[in-house]
Motif scaffolding. Structure first.
Motif, short mmCIF file in Angstrom:
data_model
loop_
_atom_site.label_atom_id
_atom_site.label_comp_id
_atom_site.label_asym_id
_atom_site.label_seq_id
_atom_site.Cartn_x
_atom_site.Cartn_y
_atom_site.Cartn_z
N LEU A 161 23.86 2.83 -52.68
CA LEU A 161 23.72 4.04 -51.88
C LEU A 161 24.20 5.27 -52.66
N ARG A 162 25.23 5.09 -53.47
CA ARG A 162 25.67 6.18 -54.34
C ARG A 162 24.60 6.49 -55.39
N LEU A 163 23.94 5.44 -55.89
CA LEU A 163 22.85 5.64 -56.84
C LEU A 163 21.73 6.46 -56.21
N VAL A 164 21.42 6.19 -54.95
CA VAL A 164 20.37 6.95 -54.26
C VAL A 164 20.75 8.43 -54.21
N ASP A 165 22.02 8.73 -53.93
CA ASP A 165 22.48 10.14 -53.96
C ASP A 165 22.20 10.76 -55.32
N THR A 166 22.50 10.01 -56.38
CA THR A 166 22.28 10.49 -57.74
C THR A 166 20.79 10.68 -58.02
N ILE A 167 19.97 9.74 -57.55
CA ILE A 167 18.52 9.83 -57.75
C ILE A 167 17.96 11.09 -57.09
N ILE A 195 8.10 8.87 -58.50
CA ILE A 195 8.72 7.64 -58.99
C ILE A 195 9.98 7.35 -58.18
N ASN A 196 10.81 8.36 -58.04
CA ASN A 196 12.06 8.17 -57.30
C ASN A 196 11.83 7.93 -55.82
N LEU A 197 10.80 8.54 -55.26
CA LEU A 197 10.46 8.26 -53.86
C LEU A 197 10.11 6.79 -53.68
N LYS A 198 9.32 6.23 -54.61
CA LYS A 198 8.95 4.81 -54.53
C LYS A 198 10.18 3.91 -54.66
N ILE A 199 11.07 4.27 -55.57
CA ILE A 199 12.30 3.48 -55.75
C ILE A 199 13.14 3.49 -54.48
N VAL A 200 13.38 4.68 -53.96
CA VAL A 200 14.22 4.81 -52.76
C VAL A 200 13.55 4.15 -51.55
N SER A 201 12.23 4.25 -51.45
CA SER A 201 11.52 3.61 -50.34
C SER A 201 11.68 2.10 -50.39
N LYS A 202 11.61 1.52 -51.59
CA LYS A 202 11.79 0.07 -51.72
C LYS A 202 13.21 -0.32 -51.36
N LEU A 203 14.18 0.47 -51.77
CA LEU A 203 15.57 0.20 -51.40
C LEU A 203 15.78 0.33 -49.90
N GLN A 204 15.17 1.34 -49.30
CA GLN A 204 15.30 1.53 -47.86
C GLN A 204 14.69 0.35 -47.11
N ASN A 205 13.55 -0.14 -47.57
CA ASN A 205 12.93 -1.30 -46.94
C ASN A 205 13.86 -2.51 -47.00
N GLY A 206 14.56 -2.65 -48.12
CA GLY A 206 15.50 -3.75 -48.26
C GLY A 206 16.69 -3.62 -47.31
N TYR A 221 24.20 4.22 -44.72
CA TYR A 221 22.77 3.96 -44.58
C TYR A 221 22.07 5.15 -43.92
N ASP A 222 22.76 5.84 -43.03
CA ASP A 222 22.19 7.04 -42.42
C ASP A 222 21.86 8.08 -43.48
N SER A 223 22.70 8.18 -44.51
CA SER A 223 22.44 9.13 -45.60
C SER A 223 21.22 8.69 -46.41
N LEU A 224 20.97 7.38 -46.49
CA LEU A 224 19.79 6.88 -47.20
C LEU A 224 18.52 7.36 -46.51
N LYS A 225 18.49 7.31 -45.19
CA LYS A 225 17.32 7.78 -44.45
C LYS A 225 17.10 9.29 -44.69
N TYR A 226 18.19 10.04 -44.71
CA TYR A 226 18.10 11.48 -44.96
C TYR A 226 17.60 11.75 -46.38
N ASN A 227 18.09 10.98 -47.35
CA ASN A 227 17.66 11.16 -48.73
C ASN A 227 16.18 10.84 -48.90
N SER A 228 15.72 9.82 -48.19
CA SER A 228 14.30 9.47 -48.25
C SER A 228 13.44 10.60 -47.71
N GLN A 229 13.89 11.23 -46.65
CA GLN A 229 13.16 12.37 -46.08
C GLN A 229 13.11 13.54 -47.07
N ARG A 230 14.23 13.77 -47.76
CA ARG A 230 14.27 14.86 -48.75
C ARG A 230 13.26 14.61 -49.86
N LEU A 231 13.19 13.38 -50.35
CA LEU A 231 12.25 13.06 -51.42
C LEU A 231 10.81 13.19 -50.94
#
Length: 260
Positions: A161-167, A195-206, A221-231
């Protein structure tokens, strides 16, 4: 009166002993932070580096697995030798594990991105195969590098999840830098957004498949959903400007080319 003095002296000794133990564990934690900071600073440098210029910096400054293992092993050994509450040890140990995993998986991410942008079209494997290095380091790889009998999955997920913030930060910084420096010509660096949207989407699905009972994981995990929306918003904006397109995505591969 004598009894009171004895009890008071015992209280003072106990308090001082507890204070010394607390100081010792704080000192080890501070030493660990000081040791790991240069690697986090390097990650911050990479965030400001264009994808097609990453490779030279990765080769020069990337943290190898052996280095991270030696840091982790050194400080966990020091921690094990301290006399303090088990709960304190567990908190600091979890920090050592999570930070070590974060450095490893973030270095792997930037390495895979750097290698992918050497190719045309840009090819980035999601997971490691005998032929290629994957963009996401697996728990098995982490356990092998840190020589763990078993992986701490909570620490691994928190590091992801920290990696997603960095991405997301890397995506935003790259797109801004490209836009500011734009001379009117299109750049392959814009492809990092999709590219990063696809990576984060796959992580979110997991993550959606997990039963997140842990409060910390659930909040993160709530921040992951927000990050996905930003991407998604970034990719949508770039697609409207006709700066990116996808080409031939495989099952485990992220394959992209700029829209020239």
């Amino acid at each position: 009166m004598y009894c009171f003095d004895v009890n008071f002296d015992w209280f003072c000794l106990t308090w001082l002993f507890s204070l010394n133990r607390k100081s010792a564990i704080q000192e080890i934690e501070h030493q660990f932070d000081s040791t790991i900071i240069p690697y986090k600073s390097t990650i911050n440098e990479w965030i400001n580096c264009s994808p097609n210029q990453l490779i030279s910096s990765i080769i020069e400054k990337g943290a190898n697995g052996q280095t991270v293992y030696e840091i982790y092993h050194s400080f966990t050994t020091k921690l094990a030798g301290l006399e303090c509450k088990q709960s304190q040890k567990e908190r600091v140990h979890n920090k050592f594990v999570e930070d070590s995993i974060y450095v490893l998986i973030t270095n792997r991410y930037f390495l895979a991105i750097a290698n992918g942008f050497i190719n045309d079209p840009i090819d980035i494997p999601m997971v490691t195969t005998p032929q290629d290095v994957g963009v996401i380091m697996t728990p098995t790889e982490i356990a092998e590098i840190l020589r763990l009998d078993k992986i701490d999955y909570q620490a691994y997920l928190l590091a992801l999840l920290r990696l997603v913030d960095t991405i997301v930060e890397y995506t935003t910084t790259t797109v801004i830098n490209e836009s500011v420096a734009s001379t009117g010509s299109k750049s392959s660096n814009y492809s990092i957004a999709i590219i990063n949207l696809k990576i984060v989407s796959k992580l979110q699905n997991g993550f959606q498949l997990l039963d997140l009972k842990n409060d910390v994981l659930r909040k993160r995990y709530d921040s992951l959903k927000y990050n996905s929306q930003r991407l998604n918003k970034i990719v949508y904006d770039l697609s409207l400007r006709n700066l990116i397109t996808t080409k031939g995505e495989g099952n485990w591969w992220l394959c992209f080319c700029p829209n020239y």
